[in-house]
Scaffold this active site. Sequence first.
Site, short mmCIF file in Angstrom:
data_model
loop_
_atom_site.label_atom_id
_atom_site.label_comp_id
_atom_site.label_asym_id
_atom_site.label_seq_id
_atom_site.Cartn_x
_atom_site.Cartn_y
_atom_site.Cartn_z
N GLY A 86 0.60 19.01 15.80
CA GLY A 86 -0.45 19.42 14.85
C GLY A 86 0.02 20.36 13.76
O GLY A 86 -0.78 21.09 13.18
N LYS A 107 -2.49 0.94 19.87
CA LYS A 107 -3.40 0.64 18.76
C LYS A 107 -4.79 1.14 19.11
O LYS A 107 -5.10 1.41 20.28
CB LYS A 107 -3.44 -0.86 18.46
CG LYS A 107 -3.98 -1.71 19.62
CD LYS A 107 -3.97 -3.19 19.26
CE LYS A 107 -4.44 -4.04 20.44
NZ LYS A 107 -4.49 -5.47 20.13
N ILE A 142 -4.07 1.44 13.29
CA ILE A 142 -5.49 1.40 12.96
C ILE A 142 -5.85 -0.03 12.56
O ILE A 142 -5.13 -0.65 11.77
CB ILE A 142 -5.77 2.36 11.78
CG1 ILE A 142 -5.35 3.79 12.13
CG2 ILE A 142 -7.23 2.32 11.37
CD1 ILE A 142 -6.13 4.44 13.21
N HIS A 160 3.29 9.98 6.23
CA HIS A 160 4.43 9.30 6.86
C HIS A 160 5.72 10.02 6.47
O HIS A 160 5.91 10.35 5.30
CB HIS A 160 4.48 7.83 6.43
CG HIS A 160 5.57 7.09 7.13
ND1 HIS A 160 5.45 6.65 8.45
CD2 HIS A 160 6.82 6.77 6.74
CE1 HIS A 160 6.58 6.07 8.81
NE2 HIS A 160 7.43 6.12 7.79
C1 GAR Z 1 4.64 14.06 10.98
O1 GAR Z 1 6.00 14.19 10.67
C2 GAR Z 1 4.07 12.76 10.43
O2 GAR Z 1 4.65 12.39 9.20
C3 GAR Z 1 4.43 11.79 11.50
O3 GAR Z 1 4.19 12.48 12.70
C4 GAR Z 1 4.45 13.88 12.49
C5 GAR Z 1 3.30 14.68 13.04
O4 GAR Z 1 3.65 16.02 13.14
N1 GAR Z 1 3.66 10.60 11.41
C6 GAR Z 1 4.16 9.38 11.62
O5 GAR Z 1 5.31 9.19 11.95
C7 GAR Z 1 3.18 8.25 11.43
N2 GAR Z 1 3.87 7.00 11.41
P1 GAR Z 1 2.55 17.12 13.44
O6 GAR Z 1 1.80 16.69 14.70
O7 GAR Z 1 3.34 18.36 13.66
O8 GAR Z 1 1.65 17.20 12.25
#
Ligand code: GAR
Length: 190
Positions: free
Chosen positions: A11, A65, A95, A111
Amino acid sequence: MRIVILGSGRGSNARAMLEAQRAGRLGRARVVHLFSDRPEAGLLALGAEFGVPAVYLDPAPFKTKLEGEGEARYIAAITACTPDLIVLAGFMRVIKPGFLTAFAGKVINLHPSLLPSFPGLDGIGQAWRRGVKITGCTVHYVTPEVDGGPIIDQAAVRVEPGDTLETLTAKVHAAEHALLPAVIARLSGG
Ligand code: GAR
């Protein structure tokens, strides 16, 4: 602009949004609810810290999913929040069209690569292993094509000599923490 955040992990990007809001840097946007598909997600602890409701919502029956009963639970709970924007901040599920139809044009995703390069899982690791010299992060609208929707904004990160996967990961995360609140502030018109 009422924001609902969905996340599966620590998060840090939800935290960046909440800290921006606290500092008056989130424009007219206000985070109204956090949801996680994992009961152990660090994201859920942010609720108490920032005074925002944060709940685990069962995504079953699927593992990777959001569809079927789980999708229906998410649609009902999020609809009750009357959101203007739904932010996927590390929500590690595909999604499906049912959700996207329920919230048409309102779902954005973060992303950790410069899309369309390195979609899917582990965008940072993919870029690192490919040896690119510039990578970064992307905020885009969500469509049924995974990581394929219209790009809203991106931030670039240079891979420097001496970087490791760990230092690159930290740099991409720092770029995300700046980009996502800035995009939301702009979308909110503030
Ligand atoms: C982030 O780096 C985000 O870009 C990635 O998950 C991480 C979440 O970090 N999302 C993906 O890879 C989606 N395909 P967080 O929980 O510390 O915000």
